[in-house]
Design a protein around this motif. Sequence first.
Motif, short mmCIF file in Angstrom:
data_model
loop_
_atom_site.label_atom_id
_atom_site.label_comp_id
_atom_site.label_asym_id
_atom_site.label_seq_id
_atom_site.Cartn_x
_atom_site.Cartn_y
_atom_site.Cartn_z
N GLN B 249 0.84 -1.19 0.00
CA GLN B 249 0.00 0.00 0.00
C GLN B 249 0.88 1.25 0.00
O GLN B 249 1.67 1.45 0.91
CB GLN B 249 -0.88 0.00 1.25
CG GLN B 249 -1.72 1.25 1.43
CD GLN B 249 -2.78 1.39 0.33
OE1 GLN B 249 -3.56 0.47 0.11
NE2 GLN B 249 -2.80 2.51 -0.36
N PRO B 250 0.76 2.10 -1.01
CA PRO B 250 1.54 3.34 -0.98
C PRO B 250 1.03 4.24 0.14
O PRO B 250 -0.13 4.14 0.53
CB PRO B 250 1.28 3.96 -2.35
CG PRO B 250 -0.03 3.39 -2.78
CD PRO B 250 -0.12 2.03 -2.19
N VAL B 251 1.93 5.09 0.64
CA VAL B 251 1.52 6.02 1.70
C VAL B 251 0.50 7.01 1.15
O VAL B 251 -0.54 7.25 1.74
CB VAL B 251 2.76 6.77 2.23
CG1 VAL B 251 2.33 7.84 3.23
CG2 VAL B 251 3.73 5.79 2.87
N VAL B 346 -4.74 5.61 2.03
CA VAL B 346 -5.06 4.84 3.23
C VAL B 346 -3.78 4.39 3.94
O VAL B 346 -3.80 4.07 5.13
CB VAL B 346 -5.96 3.61 2.93
CG1 VAL B 346 -7.32 4.05 2.45
CG2 VAL B 346 -5.31 2.67 1.94
N GLY B 347 -2.64 4.41 3.22
CA GLY B 347 -1.36 4.05 3.82
C GLY B 347 -0.92 4.99 4.92
O GLY B 347 -0.08 4.66 5.76
N SER B 352 4.38 6.72 9.56
CA SER B 352 4.67 7.95 10.29
C SER B 352 5.48 8.86 9.39
O SER B 352 6.03 8.44 8.38
CB SER B 352 5.45 7.63 11.57
OG SER B 352 6.62 6.92 11.23
N GLY B 353 5.51 10.10 9.74
CA GLY B 353 6.36 11.04 8.99
C GLY B 353 5.75 11.55 7.70
O GLY B 353 6.41 12.24 6.92
N PHE B 358 5.19 15.87 3.58
CA PHE B 358 4.21 16.71 2.89
C PHE B 358 4.64 18.18 2.95
O PHE B 358 4.78 18.85 1.93
CB PHE B 358 2.84 16.50 3.55
CG PHE B 358 1.70 17.23 2.93
CD1 PHE B 358 0.90 16.62 1.97
CD2 PHE B 358 1.39 18.53 3.31
CE1 PHE B 358 -0.18 17.29 1.40
CE2 PHE B 358 0.30 19.20 2.75
CZ PHE B 358 -0.48 18.58 1.80
N PHE B 359 4.91 18.65 4.19
CA PHE B 359 5.25 20.07 4.34
C PHE B 359 6.63 20.38 3.80
O PHE B 359 6.87 21.46 3.24
CB PHE B 359 5.11 20.51 5.80
CG PHE B 359 3.67 20.58 6.24
CD1 PHE B 359 2.82 21.57 5.73
CD2 PHE B 359 3.14 19.65 7.13
CE1 PHE B 359 1.49 21.63 6.11
CE2 PHE B 359 1.81 19.71 7.51
CZ PHE B 359 0.98 20.69 7.00
#
Lengths: 406, 406
Positions: B249-251, B346-347, B352-353, B358-359
């Motif tokens: 599952q990709p993040v 959904v990943g 975590s992280g 993203f930012f």
Amino acid sequence: MALVVQKYGGSSVATAGHIKTVARKIVDRVARGDRLAVVVSAMGDTTDDLISLAEQVSSSPSPREMDMLLSTGEQTSAALLAMALHDMEVSALSLNAFQLGIETTGRFRDARIVDLDLSRLRHRLEDVQVVVITGFQGISPDGDVTTLGRGGSDTSAIAVAAKLGVPCEIYSDVAGIYACDPRVVPEAKKLDYVVYDEMLEMAALGAKVLHSRGVEIAKKYEVDLYCGSTFSDEEGTRIVNTLPEWLEQPVVTGIAVDMDQMKVTLEGLPDGVDLLTRLFGCLAADGVNVDMISTVSAGGRTSITFSVVSGHICQVRDSVRESLEGIDGWSLSDDSTVAKVSAVGVGMKTSSGVAARFFSALDGAEVSVLGTTTSEIKISVLVPRDQAGDAAKALVAEFDRREEQA
Amino acid sequence: MALVVQKYGGSSVATAGHIKTVARKIVDRVARGDRLAVVVSAMGDTTDDLISLAEQVSSSPSPREMDMLLSTGEQTSAALLAMALHDMEVSALSLNAFQLGIETTGRFRDARIVDLDLSRLRHRLEDVQVVVITGFQGISPDGDVTTLGRGGSDTSAIAVAAKLGVPCEIYSDVAGIYACDPRVVPEAKKLDYVVYDEMLEMAALGAKVLHSRGVEIAKKYEVDLYCGSTFSDEEGTRIVNTLPEWLEQPVVTGIAVDMDQMKVTLEGLPDGVDLLTRLFGCLAADGVNVDMISTVSAGGRTSITFSVVSGHICQVRDSVRESLEGIDGWSLSDDSTVAKVSAVGVGMKTSSGVAARFFSALDGAEVSVLGTTTSEIKISVLVPRDQAGDAAKALVAEFDRREEQA
């Protein structure tokens, strides 16, 4: 409050503007206190456009799917007319064949109405002033969409009126039924009244204003029919069971002209009905539609003249030869440039001398008569096609003088 | 033999030629031994043309009649597709909402499917290889025609598949679901798999390939969905409950961009939930659709940022002032040139992280973040509208590198 069925044909709902005109006509009627069940055809050329689409996707479109396709045309015009009525503050809703429960036979493209579920129509008419009904369509016993064939929307309207026991008004771009097709005899007068049986015989009259299947239903259930113009207030024609008492029945009501006939003559055949059975059986099997038949028998030999509608002369010749195989001494001649001219009137039943006046009028116009048949209310002759117009004019003039002569 | 539901959108059946292309695609599938229930939309611009006709006869067309009118569009394309299939010697028939028994709520223009009478569909599928179904329409409890609103044909197809318990394939002129709208990030890759929940969050993704109401039904009944191109054999996207086991599952699965947002900030409000209730209650009553909401509270004072979809800023200002009447010391600022950029996957639940990456990606692209909200499977930020493209590109690049980094 009276309940009335109205029907508007394709040319009456051809554009959004036409639909608004029809809506205004209905609004005026509602203002007079009537409730209406209005049957509509598809808009103008819609049906042709849909057929053309079908031919683009299939070389021989399935009749079931063709009916599914074509029935969208009436649904479109019905919904638009209901919207136009709302816009004029008349309560209205459209119903299609599923919603109205119009049961038909399962013959696609040419189904016959079997029954209507009037409870649904009556129920809806409690809530609204106008129910707009999709003409031309029904539902088969298997739940498939069917269409009723040419003139089908007339049939829908008359069937609804018959079942409700109310009058039916058929509106089109023609102002009524004429004593003769105005394209053939421009001076032919519009008729105030026509009797059902005459209308059936005159199917070819009056620019196809009314389809004969609808008239048959009207006759059977004694529906008061009215044919008038959508676009004028000119008085149209009433088609009734019997004329009003104050009106004397004319001897001849109308002159019908059918330009599309072909004449075949067989001479020198041996007498005998079995031969006729073989001959007409063979033609029917080959799909040739035989119309007028006259036989003359003398000296053990029979001559037959018959007319054929829209057949191919080569096919007729082949059919005849096949049916008469083994028989000698006969000859065939044919003429593919003839027309049928008929005088129709229930008054013929009680008048003498009609035939004499008929032939005298033709004689005066120097029209050649190539064959004759008669029924109780009709005299038909085959004439050269280029004399059909003169024949019709002469007959219209002759029988329009009835009042002076009566 | 497998039973499959397919759906072809309006651009896939836009012309007679397109319909024949769709028919050939179906013929190939039937040749592989499958039976098909095929749901179709109206041809290309038909719906717009019908709406234009309606507007010509009425200033505000009745919703009931509008549905009666619009439903003819799908009936036309369904009949034509069945004809085209016959022409290729595949047995087929079309069924409309009456014939299929598609029951809906009575809300015209935006009805919900309540039930389907599958016995009729199964019965017909015993006789033919393909049943073509009119999408977008149903029948209300009163027997009126209804339509299902935007994306309604997807919903029809998925509902039929759900009830039959078979897979559903949605064909359009787009080859599948992309990691980001290709009009925003042209290098965005097509996805092989998307999980239902992601698809629901990504409603704005992938050039509107799939409508979220359909996805909700697919999720509820675990329908295997496939989105692919009508006009190529390129592999499309599968929308499933859980990914195949062999696939990690990709993040982040996709990046959604919504250009049509407006940002409103209130500062210096007193703390208290009752105030928020008043504020958002007042906005809702005025028809303002609020999307992202962030609140920050400190020292007894609260700041609120929220975004508004397709509202008018004057109305928003008025609503806010009205709801905060009697309260002092607050100030309002607004910005109508913002966009929402979201990463969905959904990943995220098990990784975590993600927020840091993203930012960091946005920072690297020098994108200003004007507001943030998160859900279990989504991070959304408001950014200046002219930076939305850069933000999406940076996020697509960042999360496409997941395999290297895993």
